[in-house]
Design a protein around this motif. Structure first.
Motif, PDB file in Angstrom:
ATOM      1  N   UNK A 294       0.831  -1.208   0.000  1.00 22.46           N
ATOM      2  CA  UNK A 294       0.000   0.000   0.000  1.00 22.46           C
ATOM      3  C   UNK A 294       0.864   1.256   0.000  1.00 22.46           C
ATOM      4  N   UNK A 295       1.997   1.218   0.708  1.00 25.03           N
ATOM      5  CA  UNK A 295       2.889   2.378   0.716  1.00 25.03           C
ATOM      6  C   UNK A 295       3.580   2.536  -0.628  1.00 25.03           C
ATOM      7  N   UNK A 296       3.949   1.437  -1.264  1.00 23.75           N
ATOM      8  CA  UNK A 296       4.532   1.519  -2.590  1.00 23.75           C
ATOM      9  C   UNK A 296       3.569   2.232  -3.540  1.00 23.75           C
ATOM     10  N   UNK A 297       2.311   1.837  -3.521  1.00 25.00           N
ATOM     11  CA  UNK A 297       1.315   2.489  -4.370  1.00 25.00           C
ATOM     12  C   UNK A 297       1.120   3.944  -4.019  1.00 25.00           C
ATOM     13  N   UNK A 298       1.120   4.260  -2.715  1.00 17.88           N
ATOM     14  CA  UNK A 298       0.942   5.649  -2.288  1.00 17.88           C
ATOM     15  C   UNK A 298       2.099   6.524  -2.753  1.00 17.88           C
ATOM     16  N   UNK A 299       3.315   5.976  -2.754  1.00 15.78           N
ATOM     17  CA  UNK A 299       4.470   6.750  -3.212  1.00 15.78           C
ATOM     18  C   UNK A 299       4.394   7.036  -4.704  1.00 15.78           C
ATOM     19  N   UNK A 300       3.958   6.051  -5.489  1.00 11.81           N
ATOM     20  CA  UNK A 300       3.787   6.307  -6.920  1.00 11.81           C
ATOM     21  C   UNK A 300       2.727   7.378  -7.175  1.00 11.81           C
ATOM     22  N   UNK A 301       1.655   7.342  -6.411  1.00 14.13           N
ATOM     23  CA  UNK A 301       0.618   8.364  -6.564  1.00 14.13           C
ATOM     24  C   UNK A 301       1.164   9.738  -6.199  1.00 14.13           C
ATOM     25  N   UNK A 302       1.912   9.809  -5.102  1.00 20.04           N
ATOM     26  CA  UNK A 302       2.498  11.081  -4.677  1.00 20.04           C
ATOM     27  C   UNK A 302       3.505  11.590  -5.702  1.00 20.04           C
ATOM     28  N   UNK A 303       4.244  10.683  -6.307  1.00 20.70           N
ATOM     29  CA  UNK A 303       5.203  11.056  -7.342  1.00 20.70           C
ATOM     30  C   UNK A 303       4.475  11.616  -8.559  1.00 20.70           C
ATOM     31  N   UNK A 304       3.425  10.934  -8.966  1.00 17.30           N
ATOM     32  CA  UNK A 304       2.650  11.362 -10.138  1.00 17.30           C
ATOM     33  C   UNK A 304       2.004  12.724  -9.906  1.00 17.30           C
ATOM     34  N   UNK A 305       1.533  12.972  -8.686  1.00 24.08           N
ATOM     35  CA  UNK A 305       0.804  14.204  -8.379  1.00 24.08           C
ATOM     36  C   UNK A 305       1.704  15.352  -7.953  1.00 24.08           C
ATOM     37  N   UNK A 306       3.014  15.142  -7.926  1.00 25.07           N
ATOM     38  CA  UNK A 306       3.943  16.219  -7.622  1.00 25.07           C
ATOM     39  C   UNK A 306       4.204  16.442  -6.155  1.00 25.07           C
ATOM     40  N   UNK A 342      17.115   5.077 -13.123  1.00 20.02           N
ATOM     41  CA  UNK A 342      16.318   5.401 -14.305  1.00 20.02           C
ATOM     42  C   UNK A 342      15.565   4.171 -14.798  1.00 20.02           C
ATOM     43  N   UNK A 343      16.210   3.015 -14.799  1.00 10.30           N
ATOM     44  CA  UNK A 343      15.551   1.784 -15.242  1.00 10.30           C
ATOM     45  C   UNK A 343      14.339   1.467 -14.382  1.00 10.30           C
ATOM     46  N   UNK A 344      14.470   1.624 -13.074  1.00  6.35           N
ATOM     47  CA  UNK A 344      13.349   1.345 -12.176  1.00  6.35           C
ATOM     48  C   UNK A 344      12.195   2.302 -12.411  1.00  6.35           C
ATOM     49  N   UNK A 345      12.513   3.587 -12.662  1.00 15.32           N
ATOM     50  CA  UNK A 345      11.444   4.565 -12.911  1.00 15.32           C
ATOM     51  C   UNK A 345      10.759   4.308 -14.245  1.00 15.32           C
ATOM     52  N   UNK A 346      11.517   3.996 -15.280  1.00 14.76           N
ATOM     53  CA  UNK A 346      10.917   3.732 -16.584  1.00 14.76           C
ATOM     54  C   UNK A 346      10.055   2.468 -16.545  1.00 14.76           C
ATOM     55  N   UNK A 347      10.501   1.477 -15.808  1.00 12.52           N
ATOM     56  CA  UNK A 347       9.744   0.232 -15.710  1.00 12.52           C
ATOM     57  C   UNK A 347       8.456   0.444 -14.929  1.00 12.52           C
ATOM     58  N   UNK A 348       8.548   1.108 -13.790  1.00 10.53           N
ATOM     59  CA  UNK A 348       7.371   1.342 -12.971  1.00 10.53           C
ATOM     60  C   UNK A 348       6.422   2.362 -13.552  1.00 10.53           C
ATOM     61  N   UNK A 349       6.943   3.276 -14.385  1.00  8.87           N
ATOM     62  CA  UNK A 349       6.098   4.335 -14.941  1.00  8.87           C
ATOM     63  C   UNK A 349       4.957   3.770 -15.766  1.00  8.87           C
ATOM     64  N   UNK A 350       5.220   2.699 -16.478  1.00  9.87           N
ATOM     65  CA  UNK A 350       4.165   2.094 -17.295  1.00  9.87           C
ATOM     66  C   UNK A 350       3.040   1.534 -16.437  1.00  9.87           C
ATOM     67  N   UNK A 351       3.412   0.885 -15.340  1.00  7.50           N
ATOM     68  CA  UNK A 351       2.424   0.247 -14.467  1.00  7.50           C
ATOM     69  C   UNK A 351       1.637   1.288 -13.685  1.00  7.50           C
ATOM     70  N   UNK A 352       2.309   2.359 -13.282  1.00  5.06           N
ATOM     71  CA  UNK A 352       1.712   3.332 -12.365  1.00  5.06           C
ATOM     72  C   UNK A 352       1.347   4.640 -13.043  1.00  5.06           C
ATOM     73  N   UNK A 353       1.307   4.658 -14.371  1.00  6.81           N
ATOM     74  CA  UNK A 353       0.841   5.827 -15.132  1.00  6.81           C
ATOM     75  C   UNK A 353       1.618   7.100 -14.803  1.00  6.81           C
ATOM     76  N   UNK A 354       2.914   6.964 -14.691  1.00  5.96           N
ATOM     77  CA  UNK A 354       3.747   8.143 -14.477  1.00  5.96           C
ATOM     78  C   UNK A 354       4.209   8.656 -15.831  1.00  5.96           C
ATOM     79  N   UNK A 355       3.824   9.862 -16.222  1.00  7.20           N
ATOM     80  CA  UNK A 355       4.229  10.386 -17.532  1.00  7.20           C
ATOM     81  C   UNK A 355       5.748  10.533 -17.623  1.00  7.20           C
TER      82      UNK A 355
END
Length: 457
Positions: A294-306, A342-355
């Motif tokens: 749940x924290x992993x998901x929350x961090x991706x959301x926080x990253x996406x939302x700035x 960078x590899x981790x961000x590019x890989x996770x960006x697809x799953x977590x809708x990070x532009x």
């Protein structure tokens, strides 16, 4: 007709905080001098970037390369090569685990000289904030420190003491006068020490016991305390390696009150969970520890939302024997990951809708902005030509054999990651070409300057 060009990077898809689009990049004197759909003039050299994404070079604002002193753990040569192979063009080294730690100007100058001789990338240096040394902060600032690192819990290193509230408050006031940030490792030492002692007295030294000894509450409590002190001092506060959604929320709440606080998280908190620690073991031990999904998901959301500003590797390796302990409390707590951010961000960006523009921002533009590093973090005229060329259509398997840090003990090895780093350039010079590295000694110290504007649209 502009200045004679040293290099044109042709036909790449530029990814910046402002957006994504195809363009040529003209380079002269180590800087970007032109960005255009097509550059018609010639140049001494050209790179064909068709089919590739061109990012601003990764700025990793949180590494432990440990030199001088603990080069058997990691060094500036091996660490900077691993950074370059992962698309990085500038690292910011922490004041520990070097011996001596970077808490005096003399120690700063020693580390600077070593980095200039050994690094293949540019670099910057944090100074240290420890008890009894607050008076040294102005000298460190004059030498070029980007800010000052403090631990609110035990650092794990005997010669880098944690700060009491009085030292932290005094350091924040001194840093505010210098207009430099204080970066804090925010965990409550009192709470974590008490929980660890109770678990160990009950005979618990397993992985789960360690995870339970450092709860989210310990992180949130320390963030609250640090923000309150920074608010009163009018200081810039940078909270490193935030591991939880609640930690981000607490910092953002203080930001809404006018506190000058920025938030960093790390690729391991965006990639792995506590279940992975229990499965994999010592290569994933860190502090704060990995959390639930749940924290992993929350961090991706926080990253996406700035709400999360930057992502740094917190690369903190050690020799293998320090990872081989029956008592998990005694295992060295650091993750080796400087090559994989960078590899981790590019890989996770697809799953977590990070532009993709957010990837460029949190790994390049925002670290430069947070640390006031002029000429870094963007692909625009007047900026250093720090470029990372990525093949988005390839998903290579990372093996231990193609890791370049000293010990190659990375939890990222053995996985397939999105995007292959084809080339890394620092000030227009190739430092990694997908096969090998430039000679050491190319790196320059990046010093902080005036505040930088935000470049997103």
């Amino acid at each position: 007709m502009g200045p004679e060009l040293d290099l044109i990077v042709r036909g790449g898809t530029l990814v910046t905080a402002r957006g994504v689009g195809r363009a040529d990049i003209g380079v002269a004197g180590g800087q970007v001098v032109e960005v255009a759909p097509e550059i018609t003039q010639g140049a001494r050299g050209e790179l064909d970037a068709r089919g590739l994404h061109v990012f601003p070079g990764v700025i990793d604002a949180h590494v432990h390369f440990n030199e001088p002193g603990r080069t058997d753990w990691e060094g500036l040569a091996t660490g900077s090569r691993a950074l370059a192979a992962g698309g990085g063009t500038l690292f910011v080294d922490m004041p520990l685990n070097s011996t001596p730690p970077t808490v005096t100007r003399a120690a700063f100058e020693e580390k600077r000289a070593l980095a200039e001789a050994k690094s293949v990338t540019d670099f910057a240096l944090w100074g240290g904030l420890v008890p009894g040394m607050v008076d040294h902060l102005p000298d460190l600032a004059q030498a070029g420190a980007v800010g000052f690192k403090a631990f609110m819990s035990h650092s794990g290193i005997a010669d880098f003491s944690s700060v009491d509230d009085g030292t932290l408050e005094a350091g924040l006031r001194a840093a505010a006068a210098l207009d430099l940030p204080v970066a804090v490792h925010a965990e409550s030492d009192e709470l974590t020490a008490r929980l660890a002692a109770a678990l160990r007295s009950a005979g618990r030294t397993d992985i789960r016991a360690y995870l339970d000894s450092r709860p989210v509450a310990a992180e949130v409590e320390a963030i609250t305390r640090a923000c309150a002190l920074a608010h009163g001092a009018g200081a810039r506060l940078h909270i490193v390696h935030v591991s939880s959604g609640a930690g981000v929320a607490e910092a953002v709440a203080w930001r809404a009150r006018g506190t000058r606080v920025t938030v960093e998280t790390c690729p391991h908190y965006l990639t792995f969970t506590e279940e992975d620690v229990e499965r994999v073991g010592a290569t994933l031990k860190c502090a704060p520890p990995l959390r639930a999904g749940a924290d992993l998901g929350a961090l991706w959301t926080a990253l996406r939302e700035g709400r999360v500003d930057t992502v740094g590797s917190d690369h903190s390796p050690s020799p293998a024997d320090l990872k081989d302990r029956a008592d998990f409390f005694e295992v060295w707590g650091g993750i080796a990951g400087v090559q994989s951010t960078l590899a981790a961000l590019l890989t996770g960006a697809e799953v977590h809708d990070l532009p993709l523009p957010r990837v460029a921002e949190v790994l390049g533009t925002a670290p430069a902005r947070v640390l006031h590093l002029p000429g870094k973090g963007d692909l625009a005229p007047g900026f250093d030509a720090d470029l990372t060329l990525v093949d988005p259509g390839r998903s290579p398997l990372l093996t231990r054999e193609n890791l370049y840090d000293r010990h190659k003990l990375s939890p990222y090895a053995g996985r397939v990651w999105r995007g292959e780093i084809r080339r890394t350039l620092v000030r227009g010079r190739t430092v990694w070409d997908g096969q090998g590295f430039a000679e050491p000694g190319l790196g320059r110290l990046a010093r902080p300057g005036p505040a930088l504007p935000k470049t997103t649209v």
